[in-house]
Design an enzyme around this catalytic site. Sequence first.
Site, short mmCIF file in Angstrom:
data_model
loop_
_atom_site.label_atom_id
_atom_site.label_comp_id
_atom_site.label_asym_id
_atom_site.label_seq_id
_atom_site.Cartn_x
_atom_site.Cartn_y
_atom_site.Cartn_z
N SER A 1 -20.15 -32.95 -29.35
CA SER A 1 -21.36 -33.61 -29.85
C SER A 1 -21.79 -32.96 -31.16
CB SER A 1 -22.50 -33.49 -28.83
OG SER A 1 -23.75 -33.84 -29.38
N TYR B 1 -27.02 -28.08 -23.10
CA TYR B 1 -26.14 -29.16 -23.58
C TYR B 1 -25.45 -28.73 -24.87
CZ TYR B 1 -24.72 -33.73 -25.43
OH TYR B 1 -23.99 -34.78 -25.96
#
Length: 278
Positions: free
Chosen positions: A162, A186
């Site tokens: 990401s 995350y």
Amino acid sequence: MQTSAKRVWKKDKVNIKQFFDMEGQVVGITGGGGYLGSAMAMGLSSAGADVFICGRNKKKIKFVANEARKRGYKGQIFYQSLDVTDTVKLEKFMQFILEKRKFLSGWVNNACSVISERQGQMTQDGVNTSLDLCLTQMMLGTQAAAEKMISTSGGSIINVSSMYGMVSPQPQLYDNYSQFHNPPVYGAAKAGIIQYTRYAACHLAKNNIRVNCISPGPFPKKTVQEETGFIQELEKRVPLNRIGEPIDLVGPVIFLLSQASAYITGHNLTVDGGWTAW
């Protein structure tokens, strides 16, 4: 099986179509029924690859397989319902692929989920569980796929990271939309995926296995897109002035799985509309 890059050359001419040819390729995708995973699966199927998808939601992965068949795509899509953190079931899924097609030439570690704990609210159990759900299962998935590729003729693995594995979320962006803020674990997990990709690429190169990474930028799900004010804020932050659509990932995935990227390994390809460029 993968074709030698040399075969696409004919004297001084290059067969560009053959560089990106996916016919005859066998690709596995975790999280294949999700927002991004389903687009990857459909794109690869339309390009001629036989695709094997897995996911926890049987209804979603079955829909993807049926949709590809309805559209008459060249490649078939097979599916199995499972949780990729269950290593026994993941191994059975890979055995299912080998039983059907005898080899595995491509693998996409796409599945990932984390527990949403904010900075200042993290717990040891929450962090450990999130790392297991995102980073650990991706490392083990790469290892399992590589074992199958070593036994045949090599292949290509893609790990999905990401933009937030590269940069931090801008806190002010989420001031009025805190429900969409990415938790710190995350970003930590996605950063770990990028580094592990480099490690795996260097250690698996001798087995003719390439390992690369893609880092999507803002690809909010349909439910998030209903919050138009938040989407407008995202678009202001993107040089291309729009959010990503799932189809935007199909080209990069085909590129990294095909012979077009035969000399690329250990690379992180950002697909973010320019988000991380400024």
